[in-house]
Motif scaffolding. Structure first.
Motif, PDB file in Angstrom:
ATOM      1  N   LEU A   1     -23.479  41.204   9.886  1.00 42.08           N
ATOM      2  CA  LEU A   1     -24.595  41.942  10.467  1.00 42.08           C
ATOM      3  C   LEU A   1     -24.690  41.696  11.975  1.00 42.08           C
ATOM      4  O   LEU A   1     -24.945  42.616  12.751  1.00 42.08           O
ATOM      5  CB  LEU A   1     -25.902  41.554   9.776  1.00 42.08           C
ATOM      6  CG  LEU A   1     -26.018  41.977   8.310  1.00 42.08           C
ATOM      7  CD1 LEU A   1     -27.274  41.368   7.685  1.00 42.08           C
ATOM      8  CD2 LEU A   1     -26.004  43.477   8.163  1.00 42.08           C
ATOM      9  N   ALA A   2     -24.461  40.449  12.381  1.00 45.32           N
ATOM     10  CA  ALA A   2     -24.518  40.111  13.807  1.00 45.32           C
ATOM     11  C   ALA A   2     -23.417  40.827  14.589  1.00 45.32           C
ATOM     12  O   ALA A   2     -23.632  41.252  15.725  1.00 45.32           O
ATOM     13  CB  ALA A   2     -24.405  38.602  13.992  1.00 45.32           C
ATOM     14  N   LEU A   3     -22.255  40.977  13.985  1.00 47.07           N
ATOM     15  CA  LEU A   3     -21.138  41.613  14.681  1.00 47.07           C
ATOM     16  C   LEU A   3     -21.247  43.135  14.724  1.00 47.07           C
ATOM     17  O   LEU A   3     -20.943  43.746  15.744  1.00 47.07           O
ATOM     18  CB  LEU A   3     -19.809  41.227  14.013  1.00 47.07           C
ATOM     19  CG  LEU A   3     -19.388  39.772  14.120  1.00 47.07           C
ATOM     20  CD1 LEU A   3     -18.110  39.537  13.330  1.00 47.07           C
ATOM     21  CD2 LEU A   3     -19.217  39.352  15.563  1.00 47.07           C
ATOM     22  N   PHE A   4     -21.655  43.728  13.627  1.00 46.26           N
ATOM     23  CA  PHE A   4     -21.535  45.179  13.498  1.00 46.26           C
ATOM     24  C   PHE A   4     -22.843  45.949  13.397  1.00 46.26           C
ATOM     25  O   PHE A   4     -22.826  47.174  13.434  1.00 46.26           O
ATOM     26  CB  PHE A   4     -20.665  45.511  12.286  1.00 46.26           C
ATOM     27  CG  PHE A   4     -19.299  44.922  12.387  1.00 46.26           C
ATOM     28  CD1 PHE A   4     -18.403  45.364  13.347  1.00 46.26           C
ATOM     29  CD2 PHE A   4     -18.908  43.914  11.540  1.00 46.26           C
ATOM     30  CE1 PHE A   4     -17.140  44.824  13.458  1.00 46.26           C
ATOM     31  CE2 PHE A   4     -17.645  43.362  11.630  1.00 46.26           C
ATOM     32  CZ  PHE A   4     -16.753  43.818  12.593  1.00 46.26           C
TER      33      PHE A   4
ATOM     34  N   ARG B   1     -17.089  42.099  21.864  1.00 48.08           N
ATOM     35  CA  ARG B   1     -16.850  40.865  22.631  1.00 48.08           C
ATOM     36  C   ARG B   1     -18.144  40.056  22.771  1.00 48.08           C
ATOM     37  O   ARG B   1     -18.162  38.850  22.553  1.00 48.08           O
ATOM     38  CB  ARG B   1     -16.278  41.193  23.996  1.00 48.08           C
ATOM     39  CG  ARG B   1     -15.999  39.934  24.816  1.00 48.08           C
ATOM     40  CD  ARG B   1     -15.272  40.253  26.081  1.00 48.08           C
ATOM     41  NE  ARG B   1     -13.910  40.596  25.696  1.00 48.08           N
ATOM     42  CZ  ARG B   1     -13.127  41.418  26.375  1.00 48.08           C
ATOM     43  NH1 ARG B   1     -13.545  41.972  27.473  1.00 48.08           N
ATOM     44  NH2 ARG B   1     -11.908  41.675  25.972  1.00 48.08           N
ATOM     45  N   ASP B   2     -19.239  40.727  23.124  1.00 54.03           N
ATOM     46  CA  ASP B   2     -20.525  40.039  23.264  1.00 54.03           C
ATOM     47  C   ASP B   2     -21.034  39.532  21.913  1.00 54.03           C
ATOM     48  O   ASP B   2     -21.584  38.438  21.813  1.00 54.03           O
ATOM     49  CB  ASP B   2     -21.566  40.960  23.891  1.00 54.03           C
ATOM     50  CG  ASP B   2     -21.267  41.286  25.341  1.00 54.03           C
ATOM     51  OD1 ASP B   2     -20.456  40.569  25.969  1.00 54.03           O
ATOM     52  OD2 ASP B   2     -21.834  42.276  25.851  1.00 54.03           O
ATOM     53  N   ALA B   3     -20.847  40.348  20.879  1.00 52.37           N
ATOM     54  CA  ALA B   3     -21.292  39.960  19.542  1.00 52.37           C
ATOM     55  C   ALA B   3     -20.520  38.741  19.048  1.00 52.37           C
ATOM     56  O   ALA B   3     -21.098  37.837  18.433  1.00 52.37           O
ATOM     57  CB  ALA B   3     -21.131  41.128  18.575  1.00 52.37           C
ATOM     58  N   LEU B   4     -19.209  38.692  19.310  1.00 52.84           N
ATOM     59  CA  LEU B   4     -18.406  37.534  18.917  1.00 52.84           C
ATOM     60  C   LEU B   4     -18.884  36.271  19.626  1.00 52.84           C
ATOM     61  O   LEU B   4     -19.022  35.213  19.007  1.00 52.84           O
ATOM     62  CB  LEU B   4     -16.930  37.766  19.232  1.00 52.84           C
ATOM     63  CG  LEU B   4     -16.129  38.557  18.204  1.00 52.84           C
ATOM     64  CD1 LEU B   4     -14.785  38.968  18.785  1.00 52.84           C
ATOM     65  CD2 LEU B   4     -15.953  37.763  16.931  1.00 52.84           C
ATOM     66  N   ALA B   5     -19.131  36.373  20.919  1.00 54.15           N
ATOM     67  CA  ALA B   5     -19.597  35.215  21.682  1.00 54.15           C
ATOM     68  C   ALA B   5     -20.926  34.699  21.141  1.00 54.15           C
ATOM     69  O   ALA B   5     -21.113  33.488  20.962  1.00 54.15           O
ATOM     70  CB  ALA B   5     -19.716  35.564  23.156  1.00 54.15           C
ATOM     71  N   ALA B   6     -21.845  35.604  20.848  1.00 58.56           N
ATOM     72  CA  ALA B   6     -23.146  35.204  20.312  1.00 58.56           C
ATOM     73  C   ALA B   6     -22.998  34.601  18.914  1.00 58.56           C
ATOM     74  O   ALA B   6     -23.644  33.601  18.586  1.00 58.56           O
ATOM     75  CB  ALA B   6     -24.092  36.400  20.281  1.00 58.56           C
ATOM     76  N   ALA B   7     -22.143  35.198  18.095  1.00 58.80           N
ATOM     77  CA  ALA B   7     -21.947  34.701  16.729  1.00 58.80           C
ATOM     78  C   ALA B   7     -21.310  33.318  16.729  1.00 58.80           C
ATOM     79  O   ALA B   7     -21.648  32.478  15.888  1.00 58.80           O
ATOM     80  CB  ALA B   7     -21.096  35.684  15.931  1.00 58.80           C
TER      81      ALA B   7
END
Length: 70
Positions: A14-17, A24-30
């Motif tokens: 859910l955080a990624l998609f 890229r930003d979602a991966l860093a936050a996750a």
């Protein structure tokens, strides 16, 4: 795999998609938020992808519907 690990993977997904960030930003936050081994494996796999990953069509449809009502 425990129920807690499965739930965390769902939250990673859910955080990624589904949060509307670029990948890229979602991966860093996750990476900051999730630390279990299964989550790390999933994040490493997606980050190492040379050909990209499929995005959630449901998220795109949901954003489009929200934009139409605004």
């Amino acid at each position: 795999m425990s129920a807690a690990e499965r739930q965390e993977l769902k939250q990673v997904y859910l955080a990624l998609f589904r949060e509307g960030k670029n990948l890229r930003d979602a991966l860093a936050a996750a990476r900051q938020k999730f630390s279990s081994e299964p989550a790390r494996v999933m994040l490493d796999f997606i980050a190492a992808s040379k050909r990209g990953v499929c995005f959630d069509i449901g998220a795109r449809k949901e954003r489009a519907a929200n934009q139409e009502t605004d």
